[in-house]
Structure formats: C-alpha cells, structure tokens
Design a protein around this motif. Structure first.
Motif, PDB file in Angstrom:
ATOM      1  N   LEU A  72      -3.271 -21.935 -10.163  1.00  0.00           N
ATOM      2  CA  LEU A  72      -2.207 -22.770  -9.616  1.00  0.00           C
ATOM      3  C   LEU A  72      -2.624 -23.387  -8.278  1.00  0.00           C
ATOM      4  N   PHE A 100       2.358 -31.232 -12.130  1.00  0.00           N
ATOM      5  CA  PHE A 100       2.764 -29.860 -12.389  1.00  0.00           C
ATOM      6  C   PHE A 100       3.687 -29.766 -13.603  1.00  0.00           C
ATOM      7  N   VAL A 114       2.421 -18.611 -16.983  1.00  0.00           N
ATOM      8  CA  VAL A 114       2.961 -18.705 -15.624  1.00  0.00           C
ATOM      9  C   VAL A 114       4.433 -18.312 -15.594  1.00  0.00           C
ATOM     10  N   ALA A 120       6.681 -14.802 -11.285  1.00  0.00           N
ATOM     11  CA  ALA A 120       6.378 -16.220 -11.499  1.00  0.00           C
ATOM     12  C   ALA A 120       6.855 -17.104 -10.351  1.00  0.00           C
ATOM     13  N   ASP A 121       8.085 -16.904  -9.913  1.00  0.00           N
ATOM     14  CA  ASP A 121       8.635 -17.772  -8.869  1.00  0.00           C
ATOM     15  C   ASP A 121       7.873 -17.611  -7.559  1.00  0.00           C
ATOM     16  N   PHE A 124       4.300 -19.194  -7.966  1.00  0.00           N
ATOM     17  CA  PHE A 124       4.360 -20.650  -8.017  1.00  0.00           C
ATOM     18  C   PHE A 124       4.619 -21.217  -6.627  1.00  0.00           C
ATOM     19  N   THR A 128       1.779 -23.475  -4.399  1.00  0.00           N
ATOM     20  CA  THR A 128       2.036 -24.904  -4.200  1.00  0.00           C
ATOM     21  C   THR A 128       2.540 -25.248  -2.802  1.00  0.00           C
ATOM     22  N   LEU A 162       9.434 -25.669 -11.376  1.00  0.00           N
ATOM     23  CA  LEU A 162       9.208 -24.517 -12.246  1.00  0.00           C
ATOM     24  C   LEU A 162      10.319 -24.395 -13.289  1.00  0.00           C
TER      25      LEU A 162
END
Length: 209
Positions: A72, A100, A114, A120-121, A124, A128, A162
């Motif tokens: 990522l 993305f 992902v 995941a949160d 991510f 980023t 996301l």
C-alpha cells in the motif's frame, strides 16, 4: 545535536533476514493467497531457519499485514510521481483517489486481502496518510483547496476510499464509481461541482494515457 548512527552488523543482518521473509511471503501470497500460506514454506523460500521466523513476526498474520502495508505504501508513493509535480494539485488528488479505488477492479484479490485484514482501516490510513497529506497541502498552498481542518479531511477521504473499495468488491456500484468519487472529493475540498467533475475527468484521461 543528534547524529545519525550507522546500524550495527547485527542490525543489518536482522534487516536482511526480515527482508527475505517479507519477499518470500509476498511471492507466496501472490501464488496461492493467504489461506494457503504456511510459515514453513515462507522460511524455506527465504532460506531462513523455521524457528527464526518468530524473531521477526509473532504469527503468520503479522507478516501478511507487513506485506500489505508495504504494498500500500508503494502504491501511495506512486500517486505522487515526479512527472506530476507541475500538474494542477486538484488533478493530482483526483488521480490518486482513482488509482486506489481502481484496486477493486484491477487487482481484486489484493483488494480483498486488504479489506479483510483485522487492522485494514489502520493499515490503509497509515500507508496513505503521508502522501495524501502532501497532496492536500500542495492544493491548499496553491489556493485550489479550502480546508477547515486538514486532519478531518484526510480521515474522511481515506476512510471513504476504503469504504468504496469494499462496496465495489461487493458489486454494489456500477463501473465509473471511481470517477464520481474523485469528483466528490474535489467538491468537498472547495471546488464547485462542475469544475470538480471536469478536473476528475481530465485526471482520468491522463491516467489512461
């Protein structure tokens, strides 16, 4: 005054071993996915003793998260290429968001990996955030964006990206959702809706070119 201290030989060796494990894990995930991933296979491919794995990762899931985080981060870094330095900051932000969100269609296996991770949160956002902040700051400095609270804006935009990837993987949106999303992001940053849609379309053309 603080000085950079060169890593010791032991630290360099540890980093090399960790790198081997990550590369092996990435290769095996690409071949068979996470479900078929076995620690013994990772260590064999990395040419590392099986017991040494746990000196670097408490469990297989921790290695998977590290692999995803690196992937990522690499993707995020690619959203601000040098050739875009002189581009309209609004166009850069639109392109980055589309890149993305397009993960859902271009690499659905990785996208599912992902979104299904326990953290995941957090992953991510961490991957980023630095690049997204740079892109927003460029737009603010150039007078393209009006942002009352950059931290709130970043949380909202990254979280929404996301969420949209999850929705696309579930088949809840039609093709072109990434373009609409990019326009909405620009509108939330102060562009009028018409200009936001035009800039997003321009960014999409540039990505395809």
């Amino acid at each position: 005054m603080s000085q950079n201290v060169a890593p010791t030989r032991g630290e360099r060796r540890r980093e090399i071993t960790r790198r081997k494990l990550l590369d092996a894990g990435r290769a095996l995930i690409g071949e068979r996915g996470v479900a078929g991933l076995r620690i013994q296979e990772i260590t064999e491919l990395a040419d590392v003793a099986l017991g040494s794995f746990y000196n670097y990762f408490p469990a297989k899931e921790d290695l998977v998260e590290a692999v995803v985080a690196e992937s990522l981060s690499s993707l995020a870094a690619a959203t601000l290429p040098a050739e875009w330095d002189d581009a309209d900051p609004a166009e850069v932000v639109a392109a980055a968001n589309m890149r993305f969100v397009q993960l859902a269609g271009e690499d659905p296996e990785f996208a599912r990996l992902v979104v299904n991770l326990v953290h995941a949160d957090d992953l991510f956002l961490a991957a980023t955030y630095p690049y997204a902040r740079t892109a927003l700051e460029r737009g603010i400095d150039a007078g393209r964006f009006v942002v009352a609270d950059i931290e709130v804006a970043l949380t909202a935009i990254i979280g929404a990206a996301l969420a949209l990837i999850r929705e696309l993987l579930a088949g809840r949106h039609k093709p072109g959702a990434e373009l609409a999303f990019a326009g909405l992001v620009l509108a939330s940053l102060g562009l009028n809706p018409r200009e936001a849609a035009e800039v997003a379309a321009k960014a999409a053309d540039r990505l395809q070119g």
